[in-house]
Each structure stands twice: as structure tokens, then as C-alpha cells.
Design a protein around this motif. Structure first.
Motif, mmCIF file in Angstrom:
data_model
loop_
_atom_site.group_PDB
_atom_site.id
_atom_site.type_symbol
_atom_site.label_atom_id
_atom_site.label_comp_id
_atom_site.label_asym_id
_atom_site.label_seq_id
_atom_site.Cartn_x
_atom_site.Cartn_y
_atom_site.Cartn_z
ATOM 1 N N ARG A 1 0.824 -1.202 0.000
ATOM 2 C CA ARG A 1 0.000 0.000 0.000
ATOM 3 C C ARG A 1 0.864 1.260 0.000
ATOM 4 N NH1 ARG A 1 -2.332 0.115 5.219
ATOM 5 N NH2 ARG A 1 -0.462 1.265 5.755
ATOM 6 N N ASP A 2 1.946 1.260 0.761
ATOM 7 C CA ASP A 2 2.724 2.470 1.006
ATOM 8 C C ASP A 2 3.931 2.664 0.099
ATOM 9 O OD1 ASP A 2 0.941 2.972 3.057
ATOM 10 O OD2 ASP A 2 2.272 2.197 4.614
ATOM 11 N N HIS A 3 4.294 1.666 -0.692
ATOM 12 C CA HIS A 3 5.495 1.752 -1.529
ATOM 13 C C HIS A 3 5.150 1.420 -2.973
ATOM 14 C CE1 HIS A 3 7.047 1.355 2.538
ATOM 15 N NE2 HIS A 3 8.036 2.109 2.099
ATOM 16 N N ARG A 4 5.282 2.399 -3.805
ATOM 17 C CA ARG A 4 4.829 2.291 -5.178
ATOM 18 C C ARG A 4 5.674 1.369 -6.052
ATOM 19 N NH1 ARG A 4 4.677 7.289 -9.419
ATOM 20 N NH2 ARG A 4 3.892 6.096 -11.173
ATOM 21 N N TRP A 5 6.975 1.422 -5.945
ATOM 22 C CA TRP A 5 7.813 0.803 -6.970
ATOM 23 C C TRP A 5 8.056 -0.686 -6.776
ATOM 24 C CZ3 TRP A 5 7.628 3.661 -10.942
ATOM 25 C CH2 TRP A 5 7.578 5.039 -10.823
ATOM 26 N N ALA A 6 8.343 -1.122 -5.593
ATOM 27 C CA ALA A 6 8.665 -2.529 -5.369
ATOM 28 C C ALA A 6 7.526 -3.205 -4.612
ATOM 29 C CB ALA A 6 9.960 -2.638 -4.568
ATOM 30 N N ARG A 7 7.215 -4.441 -5.018
ATOM 31 C CA ARG A 7 6.126 -5.153 -4.356
ATOM 32 C C ARG A 7 6.699 -6.253 -3.462
ATOM 33 N NH1 ARG A 7 6.543 -6.642 -9.336
ATOM 34 N NH2 ARG A 7 6.829 -8.805 -9.882
ATOM 35 N N GLY A 8 5.977 -6.513 -2.408
ATOM 36 C CA GLY A 8 6.366 -7.565 -1.492
ATOM 37 C C GLY A 8 5.363 -8.702 -1.537
ATOM 38 N N TYR A 9 5.811 -9.884 -1.186
ATOM 39 C CA TYR A 9 4.916 -11.042 -1.085
ATOM 40 C C TYR A 9 5.587 -12.087 -0.201
ATOM 41 C CZ TYR A 9 7.894 -13.531 -4.432
ATOM 42 O OH TYR A 9 8.948 -14.145 -5.046
ATOM 43 N N PHE A 10 4.866 -13.168 0.074
ATOM 44 C CA PHE A 10 5.394 -14.273 0.858
ATOM 45 C C PHE A 10 5.474 -15.521 0.003
ATOM 46 C CE2 PHE A 10 3.730 -11.388 3.937
ATOM 47 C CZ PHE A 10 4.766 -11.329 4.836
ATOM 48 N N ASP A 11 6.538 -16.288 0.209
ATOM 49 C CA ASP A 11 6.672 -17.541 -0.525
ATOM 50 C C ASP A 11 5.891 -18.642 0.188
ATOM 51 O OD1 ASP A 11 8.280 -18.372 1.622
ATOM 52 O OD2 ASP A 11 10.142 -18.254 0.481
ATOM 53 N N SER A 12 6.063 -19.862 -0.257
ATOM 54 C CA SER A 12 5.262 -20.980 0.263
ATOM 55 C C SER A 12 5.531 -21.311 1.727
ATOM 56 C CB SER A 12 5.482 -22.226 -0.602
ATOM 57 O OG SER A 12 6.853 -22.610 -0.535
ATOM 58 N N VAL A 13 6.646 -20.822 2.285
ATOM 59 C CA VAL A 13 6.938 -21.052 3.708
ATOM 60 C C VAL A 13 6.852 -19.745 4.501
ATOM 61 C CG1 VAL A 13 8.278 -23.165 3.344
ATOM 62 C CG2 VAL A 13 9.435 -20.941 3.327
ATOM 63 N N ASN A 14 6.145 -18.769 3.938
ATOM 64 C CA ASN A 14 5.887 -17.469 4.575
ATOM 65 C C ASN A 14 7.131 -16.627 4.835
ATOM 66 O OD1 ASN A 14 3.128 -17.796 4.506
ATOM 67 N ND2 ASN A 14 3.062 -18.761 6.519
ATOM 68 N N ASP A 15 8.137 -16.773 3.993
ATOM 69 C CA ASP A 15 9.288 -15.879 4.038
ATOM 70 C C ASP A 15 9.000 -14.685 3.127
ATOM 71 O OD1 ASP A 15 10.854 -17.338 5.801
ATOM 72 O OD2 ASP A 15 11.788 -18.510 4.205
ATOM 73 N N PRO A 16 9.369 -13.459 3.553
ATOM 74 C CA PRO A 16 9.099 -12.272 2.743
ATOM 75 C C PRO A 16 10.072 -12.120 1.578
ATOM 76 C CG PRO A 16 10.218 -11.650 4.765
ATOM 77 C CD PRO A 16 9.966 -13.131 4.853
ATOM 78 N N TRP A 17 9.534 -11.620 0.483
ATOM 79 C CA TRP A 17 10.300 -11.322 -0.725
ATOM 80 C C TRP A 17 9.942 -9.925 -1.194
ATOM 81 C CZ3 TRP A 17 13.561 -14.474 -3.781
ATOM 82 C CH2 TRP A 17 13.768 -15.762 -3.255
ATOM 83 N N ILE A 18 10.877 -9.305 -1.914
ATOM 84 C CA ILE A 18 10.642 -8.020 -2.551
ATOM 85 C C ILE A 18 11.114 -8.140 -4.000
ATOM 86 C CG2 ILE A 18 12.834 -7.113 -1.678
ATOM 87 C CD1 ILE A 18 11.552 -4.326 -1.629
ATOM 88 N N GLU A 19 10.326 -7.595 -4.912
ATOM 89 C CA GLU A 19 10.655 -7.664 -6.338
ATOM 90 C C GLU A 19 10.451 -6.306 -6.994
ATOM 91 O OE1 GLU A 19 9.634 -12.305 -7.381
ATOM 92 O OE2 GLU A 19 8.182 -10.784 -7.944
ATOM 93 N N TYR A 20 11.215 -6.104 -8.072
ATOM 94 C CA TYR A 20 11.175 -4.838 -8.800
ATOM 95 C C TYR A 20 11.410 -5.136 -10.278
ATOM 96 C CZ TYR A 20 12.380 0.074 -9.771
ATOM 97 O OH TYR A 20 12.409 1.352 -10.252
#
Length: 157
Positions: free
Chosen positions: A104-123
Motif C-alpha cells: 500500500r505504502d510503496h509504489r515501486w517494489a512489491r512484497g509477497y510471501f513464498d510458500s513457507v511465509n518468508d518475505p520477498w521483494i521484487e522490482y
């Protein structure tokens, strides 16, 4: 009259020197070798590696954060877009509900969780048509900033 000629000559010099500063990305985009050479030119380590899916990508790091550069929209040996991606092993100690606030707060890079709920960031970056190294350098600064914010906000390594 002479002032007009001098002014026109100065304008021509400014216009041509400005155009000379922009260095075009090769037609069709980058190869993995181009990515490695570009990262090395910026002072970052870079090596070709193969992920769990068998696809090659480039691995580098920003301090303690290892990230991958994945190539997309490939034709022959050149790829028209790339993606920076970094994941963080948290062993289930990350509140997954917080990723929505990041998105919601960061326009350029998106975050998500993988299958074991570890956070990732992509651009994602579109290299073609008409991309330049200067624009890619600017995008890389944004990526660095987003990784720094992501890791600080969530207390990641």
C-alpha cells in the motif's frame, strides 16, 4: 548577426552533447553477460547461477542482502525486461499481515510471501524499446532504496 550564429552554435553543442551522454541499451535488451558486466561496472559482485527451476539468472548483493536478476521477454539471446528479487529466510517469525502495508505504502517494489511465509521483494524493469544505461542506473538506485526500506521496516538482515 554574429551573436545569432554563436547562439545557434552553442545550442547545437548543448543538444548534441546531451544526446551523446545517453548510452542506449542494446536492441532487444540484455543477455546475462550484459547484466554481469553492468553490475561489475557499478562495483557490485555478479555471477551466473541456476535457480531451483533450472533457469539461469544473475546473483549479486547489496551489502548483506543477496538478490537475483531474472531475465524475461527473451528472444534469441536478448531479453527485454529484467526483475530484481530478494528473499529473506525468517523461519516463520514474520507477521505476514504486514506485507499489505508495504504494498500500500510503496509504489515501486512489491512484497509477497513464498510458500513457507518468508518475505520477498521484487522490482521489474522494462529495458526496451529505447532504454538507456542511465535510466537503468536510476532504476537500480530505486531498487537499492526499496531494499533498504524493506529490510529496515521489517528488521530483516
Amino acid at each position: 548577426m554574429r551573436a545569432g550564429i554563436v547562439g545557434a552554435a552553442a545550442l547545437a553543442l548543448i543538444l548534441t552533447s546531451g544526446a551523446a551522454l545517453a548510452r542506449d541499451i542494446p536492441a532487444g535488451g540484455f543477455t546475462t553477460g550484459d547484466i554481469i558486466a553492468w553490475l561489475h561496472s557499478k562495483g557490485y559482485p555478479a555471477e551466473l547461477t541456476t535457480g531451483s527451476g533450472g533457469l539461469p539468472h544473475v546473483r549479486s548483493n547489496l551489502g548483506d542482502v543477496t538478490f537475483g536478476v531474472y531475465l524475461f521477454d527473451c528472444k534469441a539471446d536478448r531479453c527485454g525486461s529484467i526483475q530484481f528479487s530478494a528473499g529473506f529466510a525468517t523461519h516463520g517469525k514474520f507477521d505476514i499481515s504486514r506485507i499489505n502495508e508495504w504494498n500500500r505504502d510503496h509504489r515501486w517494489a512489491r512484497g509477497y510471501f513464498d510458500s513457507v511465509n518468508d518475505p520477498w521483494i521484487e522490482y521489474d524493469i522494462d529495458l526496451t524499446p529505447g532504454g538507456t544505461y542511465e535510466l537503468l542506473d536510476d532504476e537500480f538506485v530505486t531498487w537499492n532504496t526499496m531494499v533498504d526500506r524493506f529490510t529496515k521496516l521489517y528488521g530483516l538482515p
